[in-house]
Design an enzyme around this catalytic site. Structure first.
Site, mmCIF file in Angstrom:
data_model
loop_
_atom_site.group_PDB
_atom_site.id
_atom_site.type_symbol
_atom_site.label_atom_id
_atom_site.label_comp_id
_atom_site.label_asym_id
_atom_site.label_seq_id
_atom_site.Cartn_x
_atom_site.Cartn_y
_atom_site.Cartn_z
ATOM 1 N N GLY C 149 -44.296 20.003 -22.288
ATOM 2 C CA GLY C 149 -43.408 18.905 -21.901
ATOM 3 C C GLY C 149 -43.189 18.747 -20.321
ATOM 4 N N CYS C 150 -42.435 17.777 -19.918
ATOM 5 C CA CYS C 150 -42.131 17.344 -18.632
ATOM 6 C C CYS C 150 -41.155 18.309 -18.075
ATOM 7 C CB CYS C 150 -41.752 16.290 -18.300
ATOM 8 S SG CYS C 150 -40.391 15.594 -19.331
ATOM 9 N N TYR C 151 -39.886 18.542 -18.371
ATOM 10 C CA TYR C 151 -39.038 19.563 -17.972
ATOM 11 C C TYR C 151 -39.538 21.098 -18.035
ATOM 12 C CZ TYR C 151 -35.267 16.255 -18.107
ATOM 13 O OH TYR C 151 -34.361 15.019 -17.795
#
Lengths: 344, 344, 344, 344
Positions: C149-151
């Protein structure tokens, strides 16, 4: 205190009405309706209002209760006021409709642009178009007021001095208008998403936008003759604001346009004709019930360029609605609307 | 590899040139100059370029060194190319000037709009206006290319098919143009501050903007006669993008405008005539060297509305400059410019 | 050329995959699926891609056709890859899943955070977590890759050097992360509207966000022990970008953190450790597959502050997916990903 | 009516003071000074104020004239109030200083962070730190009030209940704060340009920001002991708003934090403790003199997360200054500050 009811208060014009009425010295919101949010407190939905309407909750619309108010604002999609207005007027309450339902005088025209039959044609004869700069006296006596649309307000106020003075070629009027995204409402649509609307500019509805017949109707009344109008709205990456850039051709280039505009609006509390050479910014009216206008004739030619800006949610909707209420109830027209715009 | 020099690379067109040339298969930046940033590495000033130009530093301009390049781009304020071009051309290097210095053919006209004498009138005869869609053959042979301005690119490409076909009333052309803030450059000016420019829209320069004579010159060449042009630029709260909304009147409403536009640009790699009814968004060209155009005739009337969008830093400046370089050096015209726009 | 299929290409990670693959020298998109947009051309939905995929249309997913590709990307909501992966793997195709379906190793944990049973627990043993900076060798051999994921990407890359070196107090890690609005996807939800998200900042999911267990899992693997992590995501008014501000306590304040970070990422093509004292901006990675990191120890104390930025749609999603593809197919890891970020 | 003078009114806190005082029932602006804009009308510089201060012009500061006011606000860069305060106080006028000049009690500390000697150390003993929620009684008696900074207001109000109750580990406080761009003022600096600040997020001043000693001083007074504070400010792409995300560790996880915060601010007119589980948005306080706070303990652990939002120009500057004036002159503390925030 004037007892206020609001039908359909969950959109941007609804919350803006609440913001403005919270500062109004002589009005009190008694009822606000929403079928979908029945029971929800206003402050829960709009945290900016925490501390202002702590006991106010959305409720299902009820004609009896609304009828006990002095005035009911409709902040609804088109069609809703059609279905409720007649019954509500019987109670003696005044109606100020922010939707498009009673703006067009011709029900066929309405029907054509809104793709449905007009739901209350019998009320059109008495509905007053709530542009105070044109219809103040009629507003005072009205039972049913149709608050003008946002593009129509900025555009008519910009063109009116030229048309009333009969100096513009009415066959070739152009209105290139830019609106903030709040004009599209609070509905969950992909084109209104942040990632779709920010950092971009686009025209829309070039083939024909619903505000075109409304603007044309107003301009024709002012001109006393048919007008040819090209109207192109644009979606601009900002929350609030309408910027109308208006183009007309004048035959007589000796007329003092600045003086003409200043004279036309000398007594208007909410129209500000800026000094010659100005370029009004939409942020100069953010949150305020003002239309600022500048008039140019580039290089002394025969083209007039009028720049007209409003906050679409205030002078273009909820603020103008309150202004109508003030006129209707014989209050100071500036009551609740005297605060300056917020900048930056 | 083509050896590239850049004079004045600290502004937005400079960094954009570097971004585009980093992807170019046949060009290499040898020198980039800046008096104020002498010795500073490009990657320090523009962290987005870290990893791409790690050994490139700004240096004081030096005609000898620049002359050893194959081509020199000027990404400077007006006046600078005037002062260096003649000497530089003697070295045999080609010049692609992104500034306004050689765009107007008439030095008096230039002088009037830029408030100073033209600094190199003797070069005007050979300077080629670098709009490939008009001057591709001349560009191939040029020593000195004047890259068109951003408003002029979007506006000319939108009007050209109408004017070349001789179907528009040339006395009443209107260009209502909206630009992102990067068009104002990277100078530290209050009106370009975030808090001044965001969440607002305004017109500027209505009395006369420097791009007016440039656009008019191009339109007159296309029309073969004088044109009456009203040009109103607007500052729009976005980084990149020009949206030109163009208005013209046509006498013959039977012409198939869609076919006319498609035919005009059929062989152009960087002009995209969109399907009938389209509303191009500036974000659809963000970062790409494309002009997207849609043509409308609202309600079948005599008014034509052309919508033309570009990225002002790409097709309106640095991308078009690279396109000119590709033509000049007989490369694939799309070299380094083939990537799609970035959306969202 | 590697034959690529994309399942669920109508969201932001889908269009970003298309943008990146359009520039990829060794991959070609054969199929893109969408049940809702079946038959619609990609260029119609995403005008920025006009001229790049003019013959590509969305189609209903078909395992046979997808199985004829070399690799299939899933750019779908969670749950979809669960339902198709097993069948698809039987065809021999490789799967690179951008969704959350195979990121957590523990199906119970997945089930708890996603409120539904894990749909393919039998595949978890072989799924490789596609963070190349940690798992490059495993990625080379994988059949099924779970793109982080991005985070989690920004946060893990920022914390890893500290945890691998064993110098941080693992009980008190804090990740205060700011994301652009595109992280919320292209779904039509009120909180993602322009007028709701712009000109405002808010935290969300403080009680527990789905990326928390993913980050914690990665940090624990790096630390070799349980970690205490407080993760607070914030919605920031910008399209793209993640800014992770990471806080840790170190016992030994004599360690050269700058050297530690530079050494850790010396051979990584897509992690840029900036010079000491830097403050990376998210715009410095806009559109590029880069994570830029700066490490600080304010006033020489025992608190370490790591600043880590990525473009959530690139290194946080589609770019990292392409990077995984490059590794998987033994291509240059930078293929299709070598362009600089776009600034401004 | 209270006669108000404003020294240095050309920046954002100046125009915000004017906006708020225009709505104040018991204050009137008599004088506003600016050396650079001497003679310019306020409405010309700030068109949002047209119609409100039409006869008010900037003038050169004059101690005699300012001394004839009841209160003088300083909306100046640091150092200016130092040079004028002593002389002005002799006239009997009250001073409310929005700058940093009298916020720190220790002149050495001030001198260290502001890189110049303190210009009026003899006044420090009597200067009152104008945070009404802490110093209301002292404010009533003050001659010289130092209005807190924006970050310090949001951060102190968020931490105070924990520190006063003695339940947080004071050695490890973290304040991760996000500010809109107006916090940087109206100076023409490149980093504040629209094209530099929009669509990006970055930390700054990690090594040490001038608000750090101010916050620490306030927290230490509340805690009654030294505190260890890590303060990281971030520049956020919005005009207004501060969002402080505060992290602390508590030993006793049985305390009802919601009740603690509600009790602490029960009688405060401008602090709104939101319901448990809330995530305050900065837009919910836009234009209003309110601090909204939510307190969380994620997953029942020992970490407390406090979210505190203000409008930096209102509760973080000019609104708080007016609040101080109201207290000082024994007016209703809400006078001129009772309007709701503007949303959207």
């Amino acid at each position: 205190m004037i007892k206020v009811g609001i039908v359909g208060g969950t959109g941007y014009t609804g919350v803006e009405l609440l913001r403005l009425l919270a500062q109004h010295p002589e009005a009190h919101v008694e009822i606000i309706t929403s079928r979908s949010e029945d029971g929800v407190s206003v402050a829960e939905m709009y945290p900016n209002l925490r501390g202002h309407y702590d006991n106010l909750r959305f409720s299902v619309p009820d004609v009896q209760k609304l009828g006990a108010c002095d005035v009911v604002f409709f902040a609804t999609p088109h069609g809703v006021a059609h279905s409720m207005a007649a019954e509500l007027l019987l109670t003696g309450v005044k109606i100020i409709d922010l939707s498009a339902d009673f703006r067009l005088r011709d029900p066929q025209e309405w029907s054509k642009w809104y793709n449905q039959p007009h739901g209350a044609p019998e009320l059109l004869a008495e509905a007053v178009y709530g542009l105070p700069e044109v219809n103040r006296e009629a507003i005072k006596l009205a039972r049913l007021i149709a608050v003008p649309g946002c593009y129509p307000t900025a555009t008519q106020l910009g063109f009116l001095p030229l048309l009333e003075a009969g100096i513009a070629d009415t066959a070739h009027l152009i209105a290139d208008c830019k609106s903030g995204v709040s004009g599209a409402g609070r509905g969950a649509n992909v084109p209104s998403l942040f990632c779709e609307a920010t950092e971009s500019m686009k025209a829309y509805g070039v083939a024909g936008h619903r505000h075109l017949p409304e603007i044309r109707q107003g301009l024709q009344l002012a001109a006393g003759q048919p007008v040819g109008l090209t109207f192109v709205p644009h979606l601009t990456p900002m929350i609030r604001g309408i910027h109308s850039s208006l183009y007309a051709t004048v035959a007589d280039t000796s007329i003092d346009l600045q003086a003409l505009f200043e004279a036309r609006y000398a007594d208007e509390p909410f129209v500000d004709v800026m000094p010659a050479g100005s370029h009004p910014e939409t942020r100069s009216v953010r949150g305020a019930n003002v239309c600022r206008i500048a008039v140019h004739r580039p290089q002394g030619g025969d083209k007039v360029v009028v720049l007209s800006v409003i906050d679409n949610l205030v002078k273009g909707a909820s603020g103008q609605a309150v202004q109508n209420m003030n006129i209707l109830f014989n209050l100071d027209e500036r009551a609740g609307l005297a605060h300056p715009a917020m900048m930056p």
